[in-house]
Enzyme design. Structure first.
Site, PDB file in Angstrom:
ATOM      1  N   CYS A 154       0.895  -1.224  -0.068  1.00  0.00           N
ATOM      2  CA  CYS A 154      -0.114   0.176  -0.004  1.00  0.00           C
ATOM      3  C   CYS A 154       0.911   1.233   0.062  1.00  0.00           C
ATOM      4  O   CYS A 154       1.748   1.393  -0.904  1.00  0.00           O
ATOM      5  CB  CYS A 154      -0.935   0.009   1.127  1.00  0.00           C
ATOM      6  N   GLU A 198      -1.327  -8.028   5.398  1.00  0.00           N
ATOM      7  CA  GLU A 198      -1.229  -8.215   6.948  1.00  0.00           C
ATOM      8  C   GLU A 198      -2.802  -8.103   7.700  1.00  0.00           C
ATOM      9  O   GLU A 198      -2.673  -8.481   8.922  1.00  0.00           O
ATOM     10  CB  GLU A 198      -0.373  -7.229   7.466  1.00  0.00           C
ATOM     11  N   HIS A 234      -3.433  -4.839   1.632  1.00  0.00           N
ATOM     12  CA  HIS A 234      -2.525  -5.127   3.015  1.00  0.00           C
ATOM     13  C   HIS A 234      -2.921  -6.475   3.093  1.00  0.00           C
ATOM     14  O   HIS A 234      -3.783  -6.921   3.670  1.00  0.00           O
ATOM     15  CB  HIS A 234      -3.436  -4.228   4.227  1.00  0.00           C
TER      16      HIS A 234
END
Ligand code: GLN
Length: 196
Positions: A78, A171, A169
């Site tokens: 990102c 994560e 993202h």
């Protein structure tokens, strides 16, 4: 494998958790000296202007260019993707300028500021859930860049040798396969160095 996460601003703890889950040691990187001890670095999402400013202030620009010149893997997610790009639409200044991609910030506009989508990613066998938050897009890639994933015909993940970038993202789900992919890149680059 010891993988650092640049910890100046943004989603740091989540990346460390995923790295640990994927079998590597995740370390928060706050000072340039720490770069010597890691085999790869994730630049997290957040606000690219803020992270870029802090990178300049803490001397990370030169240090990370040297890190990359040694072919140590860097994964920009990102805002991190914006920070490693060689070109940013509508901006004359870039940050690290490492990867041969042109990116557009906040490319999905206000109506679709955040959303999720299942993505096919080259090198990963089943779909990965992508979480997009005010996400950038890769609008052009150079010759040495391999497109790893698209969403509605637009590029959302790419790789150029030791550089990896995603608009989304990785994560923010429970799926650590993107992190495992990056750890593998770091492992390969380490064995290439020890062999030579
Ligand atoms: N829109 C942010 C930027 O331009 C990136 C958003 C994110 O990292 N989630 O820096």
């Amino acid at each position: 494998m010891n993988i650092g996460v640049l910890a100046l601003q943004g989603a740091v703890a989540e990346h460390i958790r995923m790295l640990n889950k994927a079998g590597a040691q995740g370390t928060a990187i706050k000072r340039v000296e720490q770069l010597e001890k890691i085999d790869g670095l994730i630049i997290p999402g957040g606000e690219s202007t803020t992270i870029g400013k802090l990178m300049r202030e803490y001397h990370f620009i030169e240090a990370l260019r040297a890190f990359s010149a040694k072919k140590k893997p860097i994964f920009g997610t990102c805002a991190g993707l914006i920070l490693i790009a060689k070109e940013i639409v509508g901006q004359s200044e870039v940050h690290l300028g490492l990867m041969d991609i042109k990116v557009q910030r906040n490319a999905f506009g206000r109506q679709r500021e955040s959303f999720e989508a299942d993505l096919d990613i080259k090198g990963i066998d089943k779909a990965v859930r992508g979480v997009f938050i005010r996400a950038p897009l890769i609008v052009e890639v150079g010759d040495g860049v391999k497109v790893l994933s698209t969403y509605r015909d637009q590029i959302v993940a790419a790789r150029q040798g030791h550089l990896l970038a995603s608009s989304f993202h990785p994560e923010l789900t429970d799926d650590h396969r993107m992190h495992a992919y990056f750890i593998e890149m770091a492992r390969n680059s380490l064995s290439a160095v020890t062999k030579s």
